[in-house]
Write a protein that holds these residues in place. Sequence first.
Motif, short mmCIF file in Angstrom:
data_model
loop_
_atom_site.label_atom_id
_atom_site.label_comp_id
_atom_site.label_asym_id
_atom_site.label_seq_id
_atom_site.Cartn_x
_atom_site.Cartn_y
_atom_site.Cartn_z
N ASP A 163 0.83 -1.19 0.00
CA ASP A 163 0.00 0.00 0.00
C ASP A 163 0.87 1.25 0.00
OD1 ASP A 163 -2.07 1.78 0.15
OD2 ASP A 163 -2.45 1.49 2.30
N GLY A 164 1.06 1.81 -1.19
CA GLY A 164 1.87 3.03 -1.30
C GLY A 164 3.36 2.80 -1.24
N VAL A 165 3.80 1.54 -1.22
CA VAL A 165 5.22 1.23 -1.11
C VAL A 165 5.59 0.16 -2.14
CG1 VAL A 165 7.08 0.43 0.40
CG2 VAL A 165 5.16 1.69 1.37
N THR A 166 6.69 0.40 -2.86
CA THR A 166 7.24 -0.60 -3.77
C THR A 166 8.62 -0.99 -3.26
OG1 THR A 166 6.08 0.39 -5.64
CG2 THR A 166 7.88 -1.13 -6.14
N VAL A 167 8.85 -2.30 -3.12
CA VAL A 167 10.13 -2.79 -2.59
C VAL A 167 10.71 -3.81 -3.58
CG1 VAL A 167 11.30 -3.97 -0.70
CG2 VAL A 167 9.34 -2.50 -0.22
N SER A 168 11.99 -3.66 -3.86
CA SER A 168 12.70 -4.65 -4.68
C SER A 168 13.93 -5.10 -3.92
CB SER A 168 13.10 -4.05 -6.03
OG SER A 168 13.71 -5.04 -6.84
N ILE A 169 14.19 -6.40 -3.96
CA ILE A 169 15.37 -6.97 -3.31
C ILE A 169 16.21 -7.67 -4.37
CG2 ILE A 169 16.23 -8.57 -1.55
CD1 ILE A 169 13.60 -8.22 -0.07
N SER A 170 17.47 -7.33 -4.45
CA SER A 170 18.35 -7.94 -5.45
C SER A 170 19.76 -8.06 -4.90
CB SER A 170 18.35 -7.11 -6.74
OG SER A 170 19.02 -5.90 -6.55
#
Length: 504
Positions: A120-127
């Motif tokens: 909700d209102g947050v985009t997270v990417s892990i790499s």
Amino acid sequence: MELPDEHESPLEAVLKKSLIQFAKELPLCYQQPEEDMVVTKTRQRSGRRRYTIAAACMVVLSLSLGFAVQKSPAFAAMVKGIPGFSIVSDWLDTLREHDGVENAQSHAYSPFEPVVKQFDGVTVSISDVYLTSDKLSYKVFIKSDRLKQHVFKRQDGSLDLNREAPAYSVNIPEIADGGSSAGVVIESSDDAKEPILVISRIGEVNPEDVNIFLNQNPKELQFEISIRPYVDEDDKQTTDTLKMSVPFHHTDWLEDRIIPLHQTVKVAGDPDLREMTLEHIKITPTNTDLDIKLADGADYYLLFGHSGAVPYVTDDKGKKYQLHTDTPQNMVDVPGMKRMNGNKLMFTGSPYFDESVKSLTLHLDQVLLTEKSPGGSFTLSLDETYPKKVRFKDQELTITGASYKNDYLRLKIKKESTDHNKRLGILFAMHPEAKVSLNPELQEHFDKGIGIDSGEARVRSEQDDYYEVRVFAPKLETYEIVMFREAAPVRINQDITIPIRSLR
């Protein structure tokens, strides 16, 4: 307009420089487990140091960069590893070069799949997730409406977060890691120009935890991203926890190659450090780790790469591996806990994928030595005749004067013509068993170790031909002073060949 300092948050930059410079300097950060902490300039009355968490590697930088898109296929492949984000800048390339990701990805090694998830209102990417036998590294990219609300631009064009910005932290429940993080706020490279928080972390993990994790034949690794809102005293907002899973291909995981060495390096001309042992070297797909052991009863610890030429490693093909982190072991003697005296050095990149490499060479210029307990002592009074000669280790010091002012005993020590350093490499303190009578306020500071023995002998002004020492103390007729070697340079000046034929 740049916000004034009172609006800065703990997440803001404490070093105002370009991120490229930060990435280049990242290898010089020295890192240690949380139980060790970093020594400050104060010692308590017991003679034991006070410790605070290291700022050197936990520094948070917030900058905005507008660099040109890299054209190399290798870089393009890396950028594709960050789903959901438009981040194309050469700082990421530089950072990946230093933390070993470039070395692994250039050989198509990536056992963890990068992921992106919308909340909700947050985009997270892990790499850039890599696991070795004792380290876990990863990068987390976050963009959210909250960041937009609290971001501001400095006069130099860099982005930063104000005091009321939420605090972000990352946790891996299955494998606890103790290490240091570097964070930045950058601007997306697309037309939206959105602020993106990037957290890059390398943490030490327990090898037993790694084995337990692998023995379960896992398909993924769980991450928890906590977002703690800024709260006033009367505010009771709760922390949000975002949970994500990064797919893991267990069959693709490559084991570290550990080579026992037990190789002794003799050190000439120092009263304390006579030798060190290259205990073993570990070659991983991302980095090269070297354990250096000191004598079991060593009453000192060493720092590598903090003065003079930084240690580095070359292989027999001419490739150079820079020092990334130096982790001193056993900086504090803890009763009942036995730990190796020495250092764990991590170098960027490795010869893991090059079967033709048969040997490495460690290039050592000098190290810095700090004693854990006093190595000498002397007594003095303010009204005695000066100059006064004092012997410490293999040095003869000449105290040219002593005075007392503003709660500090002040000493002047002659700077010899051969001295080129601004620091003498000796810390002075009141004897820990000194029986003193202080006014209540000063006694409280003394008991807490506040301000006690700033004690460092250093040149205060370019024009001075002496070192000045300021020791926090009451005014007494006679002082008993102890001396510690403090970050004293020890010349090594050796190139040490390390055979790794047993690597294959």
